[in-house]
Design a protein around this motif. Sequence first.
Motif, PDB file in Angstrom:
ATOM      1  N   SER A 149      76.023  54.636  28.019  1.00  0.00           N
ATOM      2  CA  SER A 149      76.371  56.029  27.718  1.00  0.00           C
ATOM      3  C   SER A 149      77.694  56.242  28.221  1.00  0.00           C
ATOM      4  O   SER A 149      78.719  56.873  28.059  1.00  0.00           O
ATOM      5  N   GLU A 156      72.301  54.178  31.612  1.00  0.00           N
ATOM      6  CA  GLU A 156      73.344  54.705  31.799  1.00  0.00           C
ATOM      7  C   GLU A 156      74.626  54.296  31.886  1.00  0.00           C
ATOM      8  O   GLU A 156      75.827  54.794  31.620  1.00  0.00           O
ATOM      9  N   HIS A 173      78.454  60.213  24.472  1.00  0.00           N
ATOM     10  CA  HIS A 173      77.432  59.944  25.640  1.00  0.00           C
ATOM     11  C   HIS A 173      76.175  59.418  24.789  1.00  0.00           C
ATOM     12  O   HIS A 173      75.639  58.403  25.007  1.00  0.00           O
ATOM     13  N   HIS A 181      73.764  55.556  24.176  1.00  0.00           N
ATOM     14  CA  HIS A 181      72.515  55.396  24.365  1.00  0.00           C
ATOM     15  C   HIS A 181      71.881  54.659  22.926  1.00  0.00           C
ATOM     16  O   HIS A 181      71.218  53.604  22.856  1.00  0.00           O
TER      17      HIS A 181
END
Length: 599
Positions: free
Chosen positions: A422, A419, A391, A395
């Motif tokens: 990720s 988001e 995740h 980013h």
Amino acid sequence: MSDKNLKQRDQIPQEYKWNISAMYPDESKWEDDVAQCISRSENFKSFSGRLGDSSDILLEALTERDAIWQKLEHAFVYAAMKKDEDNRVDKYQAMNDKCSAAMAKVAAAMSFFTPELLSVPEEKIFKFISEEPDLSAYEFLLKAMLREKKHVLTASEENILAQMSEVTGATNDVFKMLNNADMTFGSVIDEDGDEVTLTHGNYITFMESHDRNLRKKAFTNMYEAYKKLNNTLATNYNYNVKTDVVSSRIRKYDSSLAAALNGGNIPLSVYHNLIKEVHEYLPVVHRYMSLRKKALGVDHLKMYDVYVPLVETPKKNISFEEAVEIMAEGLAPLGEEYIKQVRNGIKDGWIDVYENQGKTSGAYSFGAYDSMPYILLNYTNTLKDVFTIVHEMGHSMHSYYTRNSQPYTYGDHSIFTAEVASTVNESLLIKHLLATEKDENMRKYLLNYYIEEFRTTLFRQTMFAEFELLAHEEIEKGGVLTAGWLNDTYNKLNDMYFGPEMEDDGYIRYEWSRIPHFYRGFYVYQYATGYSAATAISEKILSEGSKARDNYIEFLKSGSSNYPVELLKIAGVDMASPKPVKMAMETFKSLVDELEKIL
Ligand SMILES: [Zn+2]
């Protein structure tokens, strides 16, 4: 692990620590940078009254403004991350305080910029852009600023609003005080037979416990506390929504929803489509609730049965090195270039892997425009930690691609797109694991994990978004959000989302009153849209191959150079259409189908 057994930071091998010293090989330069930003922002005031004079002056001002912020951001990120390494070190606490003060000073010195720019006639700014080629880099920024113009009031009105802003946030502060300082939730007997004080922090752990009595007790204690303050919390939330509605009217928006979505230029249809599509797939959630009831072997399904995993969490011991290999396999569909950069990043010192005394908990990806995109972890060798790395790496790679392709002005990401990067990674990893895992119990665990991600991100956040919309509309119609209205409206939504198997316990109706995000109007829907977009993108990459992948990498390079919905089109998803949400829902449906077969 108790704190006593935890290592001191200097006992952790260098190869597992991030290389932040690359930001300031000579730390004494830090003080110079901060001082220089303050003095340059003072000099910046000389642009005041001249922004509309010529294209040269406007370009010079924009360039200097970026340069000051870029340097100050670099100093800020360094101080913040040094503090996170070990919060007990006074020196870095002091550097953080100093930097916050400097940022306030710089912002104040440059605060004339936006109002003055908006007072320059639009045609003049467009003429500047056409005659000065270097201004074209700022074209989107300038146009985005001008778009707000019709919602900006006169200077004296803006001044009044600015002064009032000190009090308009009161409802949020009142909620925080109640929620974090004054409210108590009693105690419960945990799985080891010890009496433990119930807190916001340990509540979710108890909700995941296989001891049903413990779950029930924690749930009841929690909601009893909110029930006692029902009228106070309702009045407070009523004024919070009123603040949104009144502010939107003052700024001449058609509605509070239109005001909230205006900044990102998000079409209202994005919000409405989300709710409409999710409604269509609620029967699948209801089917999942039936499966849950069966798997847990309970006669009556209650809200405190919703979070407990259907399968015991597998005891895996995955070293960091193994986690990196799992990540590389899972993210292989993103191409060799991507994986190569991930490995180089780790080698260069992007990641701070292990916990140490005083280190900030949790995980994040952070950095400055001109630094590495660092990752803070507290890695403990579990499968959940592998998902966390994947995740945060999403980013960081988003930042890496953006910062290598965009100028500082467009070097960050909006929440709407952040988001996505990720979640695409998480969804590629889980699909890889599901495709390769042979052990049946492990497969059940993974399926349940993935379904729960959908339930808590897509369905739960959409239910929240729908509740917020109803509350704002009620005020806009001239109504009042009484405790009765809020409880009943929430309860009806909860019934609709969880379906007939879920039994009303008389408590869930108070849930709206414990959600901190409701004090930031129309924010949570972005978790649901981001999750949908990411699910649709990962499906496209897996089914369409290199073309879809290349488009996605282009999206990662685009930063904030356009509005979020436009940027996502580069990756092949149109959030203004119902398609991405539908695609995500179909994935959810196929997961529930599979779980039904193997349970
Ligand atoms: Zn994230």
